[in-house]
Write a protein that holds these residues in place. Structure first.
Motif, short mmCIF file in Angstrom:
data_model
loop_
_atom_site.label_atom_id
_atom_site.label_comp_id
_atom_site.label_asym_id
_atom_site.label_seq_id
_atom_site.Cartn_x
_atom_site.Cartn_y
_atom_site.Cartn_z
N GLN A 73 1.13 -1.21 0.13
CA GLN A 73 0.21 -0.06 -0.04
C GLN A 73 0.67 1.49 -0.11
O GLN A 73 0.28 2.71 -0.53
CB GLN A 73 -1.00 0.09 1.16
N PHE A 133 0.45 4.40 -2.78
CA PHE A 133 0.05 5.59 -2.45
C PHE A 133 1.70 6.74 -3.18
O PHE A 133 0.79 7.46 -3.71
CB PHE A 133 0.87 5.57 -0.68
N THR A 139 1.50 10.29 5.14
CA THR A 139 2.35 9.41 4.18
C THR A 139 3.26 8.23 4.96
O THR A 139 3.03 7.63 5.09
CB THR A 139 3.63 9.82 3.75
N ALA A 152 0.36 5.67 5.36
CA ALA A 152 0.20 5.10 4.61
C ALA A 152 1.46 3.76 4.16
O ALA A 152 1.53 2.39 4.06
CB ALA A 152 0.67 5.64 3.23
#
Length: 544
Positions: A19, A23, A312, A315
């Protein structure tokens, strides 16, 4: 074994969750990695050494190709691209590995007689070009201090420890811990950087709120210069004229080679934990962080991520199920889109930690902070020194990552942070490339704080174009910092990369004083030329 062309131990790799890569691809596009050069091919390009080593120094100096490759570059993104492409440019002609201050003085005496340029080398972690050789028509000797890595003395009553300047962070702490002490200096480069390098570049550690920056920890030491040995005695304080200790701090090898460092140490704390609070928006988070410091709540560290860095980090954290639960928990308490994550440490006796935590939680709650305990803080602590490995992981996916850092007063934080991020975010727009940019405040003072910005962009189709993309972002943003109330470096020093911007900060008289000091110790400009200022031209001040 240490990587020859990147950061750290080559047996360790930082895994990127799926992921996380999705991202980044969504924000800057899919990456396509470049091919790396091999160590064998790079060694084949190393020219013959220009040094004629006398017999009495032969045991100290190695002129073989591989050791010259391994000591030719630091860890800036430009260095990374040079190492990965194999296009190093200039190599040192030899690498000396002294074991004592007397060895260093012998090397300097020889270098002065033969007009050899000398570059001091600690852990090789410079991100500003400190240790990079330049072709100035003279042989180049790198003096690597890695064999001077022992605790030489510990005065437990005065709490002053003496180390060889080449002692890296883990050895500093392990040798002190055996006696019940800590230095408490934990820069992100802790794994490789050295106590001498910390002094030479005015380093700051992650827990500087408790232990202080290196200028508070540096008590004295020994410096070998071209004019002889400089001994700096330890005084708790002195009003006896200008502080010679301060002259050495941040001197970056221009005055001499630091060989012994005396530092102020502290007994090991009874307890230490790291806690995380989320705030619904930047304004409340920034205000809370400022008041935590200005109210002198005794925290050991404080870090505040803006909304994009918070997004961030979550993620890239992996564990999507757990992160999903956290997101729902926070959203129900008013911290959803635009939320900002604060991490703070409490260190000391159980009573001190209990008091600090109580005060910090109360202040954060008054500014709508949502306390989430220590689980995320524990994860931060476990990975605090592994983040430099992120560059390797992203590189393998076709992305380049770099950082810029500065510090400014509180009334200028939002203005400067906004200008930095905007310049980086839009810096490659003319090339139809996007840059992912995020920031945290990492060191706090009553007066202001540091601003630490990370930016990620796609690797180009060639090393040359990738380097040009970096230069465009680095140089334009450095001008933004220099001309908008920020220091050109809060914790990474000046080196050669930041030297063009130093005159903006220091002014004409300030630069005259710095040049005069260096010239007094090194009138022939043999020590680390090009660092701090350019001896040959000194005309590189950027325009607005």
């Amino acid at each position: 074994m240490r990587r020859w062309n990147g950061w750290g131990d080559d047996s360790f790799n930082l895994e990127m969750p799926d992921q996380g890569m999705e991202f980044l691809a969504d924000r800057v596009g899919a990456g396509h990695p470049l091919q790396d050069a091999t160590l064998e091919n790079v060694c084949a390009r190393v020219p013959a050494s220009r040094l004629t080593v006398p017999a009495e120094l032969a045991s100290l100096i190695d002129t073989t190709a591989e050791i010259r490759v391994r000591h030719a570059r630091g860890q800036s993104l430009a260095d990374w691209l040079a190492m990965r492409s194999g296009d190093f440019g200039v190599f040192p002609d030899g690498v000396a590995q002294p074991q004592s201050s007397d060895d260093v003085q012998s090397l300097l005496t020889w270098a002065a007689a033969e007009k050899i340029h000398v570059i001091p080398y600690g852990g090789g972690t410079s991100v500003a070009g400190h240790i990079n050789p330049e072709d100035r028509g003279r042989p180049i000797l790198t003096i690597a201090l890695g064999r001077m890595n022992r605790l030489l003395d510990l005065d437990t009553e005065s709490q002053i420890a003496t180390f060889g300047a080449g002692t890296p962070g883990p050895l500093v702490e392990s040798q002190l811990r055996a006696h019940g002490f800590t230095l408490g200096h934990f820069p992100q480069s802790f794994e490789l950087s050295t106590v001498g390098g910390w002094v030479a570049s005015r380093s700051s550690g992650q827990q500087s709120l408790r232990y202080g920056r290196i200028e508070q920890l540096f008590a004295g030491g020994r410096i070998e210069t071209l004019q002889g040995t400089l001994e700096i005695p330890t005084f708790p304080a002195s009003s006896a004229g200008p502080d010679v200790r301060e002259m050495i701090l941040g001197s970056e090898g221009r005055i001499g080679v630091i060989t012994e460092v005396k530092v102020r140490v502290t007994p090991l704390p009874e307890k230490e934990r790291f806690h995380v609070v989320f705030f619904p928006d930047w304004d409340s988070a920034r205000t809370a962080s400022r008041l935590l410091v200005q109210n002198r709540i005794p925290l050991s560290m404080l870090r505040l991520s803006n909304a994009v860095e918070t997004e961030t980090q979550l993620a890239l954290a992996g564990h999507p199920t757990l992160i999903g639960l956290l997101e729902r928990f926070l959203s129900a308490r008013g911290a959803s889109e635009g939320k900002c994550m604060m991490t703070f440490g409490v260190t000391g006796s159980s009573r001190q930690c209990r008091h600090a935590l109580q005060e910090a939680r109360a202040l954060c709650k008054a500014h709508n902070g949502v306390y989430t305990g220590t689980r995320l803080g524990d994860k931060w602590a476990a990975k605090r020194f592994t983040m430099p490995y992120l560059r390797e992981a992203l590189w393998q996916m076709g992305y380049a990552v770099d950082t810029l850092e500065t510090a400014t007063d509180w009334d200028n934080v939002d203005n400067l942070l906004g200008r930095i991020e905007a310049n980086l975010r839009d810096g490659l727009a003319e090339r139809q490339e996007r840059t992912h940019v995020f920031t945290h405040l990492s060191h706090f003072y009553s007066q202001g704080c540091s601003i630490y910005t990370t930016y990620v962009f796609r690797v180009a189709d060639s090393y040359e174009e990738t380097l040009d993309r970096w230069r465009t972002l680095k140089e334009s943003t450095s001008r933004v910092i220099a001309h908008n109330g920020g220091t050109i470096s809060h914790q990474h020093g000046v080196g050669k990369d930041h030297a063009p911007y130093l005159p903006v900060e220091k002014g004409e008289l300030g630069m005259l004083a710095i040049r005069s000091l260096c010239n007094a110790f090194d009138p022939g400009a043999l020590l680390n030329p090009g660092t701090l200022f350019d001896t040959e031209t000194d005309t590189r001040e950027p325009t607005k």
